[in-house]
Scaffold this active site. Structure first.
Site, PDB file in Angstrom:
ATOM      1  CB  CYS A   1       1.178 -12.744  11.140  1.00 46.80           C
ATOM      2  SG  CYS A   1       2.794 -12.521  10.385  1.00 46.80           S
TER       3      CYS A   1
ATOM      4  CG  HIS B   1      -0.245  -9.625   6.332  1.00 45.93           C
ATOM      5  ND1 HIS B   1      -0.860  -9.719   7.557  1.00 45.93           N
ATOM      6  CD2 HIS B   1       0.878 -10.385   6.414  1.00 45.93           C
ATOM      7  CE1 HIS B   1      -0.131 -10.499   8.349  1.00 45.93           C
ATOM      8  NE2 HIS B   1       0.935 -10.904   7.673  1.00 45.93           N
ATOM      9  CD  GLU B   2       2.800 -11.691   3.347  1.00 41.13           C
ATOM     10  OE1 GLU B   2       3.921 -11.595   3.905  1.00 41.13           O
ATOM     11  OE2 GLU B   2       1.888 -12.403   3.824  1.00 41.13           O
TER      12      GLU B   2
ATOM     13  CG  HIS C   1       5.724  -8.854   7.217  1.00 40.66           C
ATOM     14  ND1 HIS C   1       5.939  -8.995   8.571  1.00 40.66           N
ATOM     15  CD2 HIS C   1       4.680  -9.660   6.926  1.00 40.66           C
ATOM     16  CE1 HIS C   1       5.075  -9.843   9.077  1.00 40.66           C
ATOM     17  NE2 HIS C   1       4.282 -10.266   8.100  1.00 40.66           N
TER      18      HIS C   1
END
Length: 179
Positions: free
Chosen positions: A96, A138-139, A142
């Site tokens: 990341c 993954h995004e 967040h």
């Protein structure tokens, strides 16, 4: 500048609108931060530049293969993306940009169906496979205040045959659950 402060990254992002994204120039700022990063990245969520809104960019280019015969480019600006469907899970190593030098094993769906809004107010649905699916998951993690450190798979130590059984019986593992 990409945020590395874990307290900032823990903030849960709120929904946004195309007009807010334009007003704060979020996609230009994300693009600039991604290009300025000393490490190569393929996506960036707004919280990673300090904006707790549900907006992200994906910038991924897959090289041509013998099967494809052409490169595949994924260039997305996503507003309020959600995952509608997930397939079976796979494990892979992820890094990341907000956690320089950290790589961990993370379990993600191999295929996802995603819905998001574009800057022109159109709603998009698409199915993503493999690395593309992993990048989007993954995004989106967040947005929930999670990083790869929260999602990493912890190594489970193997139970020794002569150690006390993990069930708490007081017996050795081989005489209890290890039969």
């Amino acid at each position: 500048m990409i945020v590395t402060d874990r307290e900032v990254l823990k903030k849960i992002s709120r929904e946004t609108s195309p007009s807010e994204c334009q007003e704060i120039r979020i996609f230009e700022r994300l693009e600039k931060a991604l290009l300025a990063s000393p490490r190569e990245g393929v996506g960036l969520a707004a919280i990673q530049i300090g904006e707790p809104i549900r907006a992200c960019i994906i910038r991924y280019t897959k090289s041509a293969t013998e099967q494809d015969h052409y490169p595949v480019e994924l260039h997305l600006n996503m507003i309020n993306p959600v995952i509608l469907e997930r397939s079976r899970e796979i494990i892979g190593v992820e890094g990341c940009l907000s956690l320089p030098g950290v790589s961990v094993n993370v379990e993600r769906a191999q295929q996802i169906t995603c819905r998001w809004m574009n800057e022109d107010l159109s709603i998009q649905d698409a199915v993503f496979y493999g690395l593309e699916a992993v990048i989007i998951q993954h995004e989106l993690a967040h947005f929930e205040g999670r990083t790869i450190l929260d999602d990493q798979i912890r190594k489970v130590e193997k139970q020794g045959r002569n150690e006390p059984c993990h069930c708490g019986s007081g017996k050795k593992f081989k005489k209890c659950c290890g039969r």
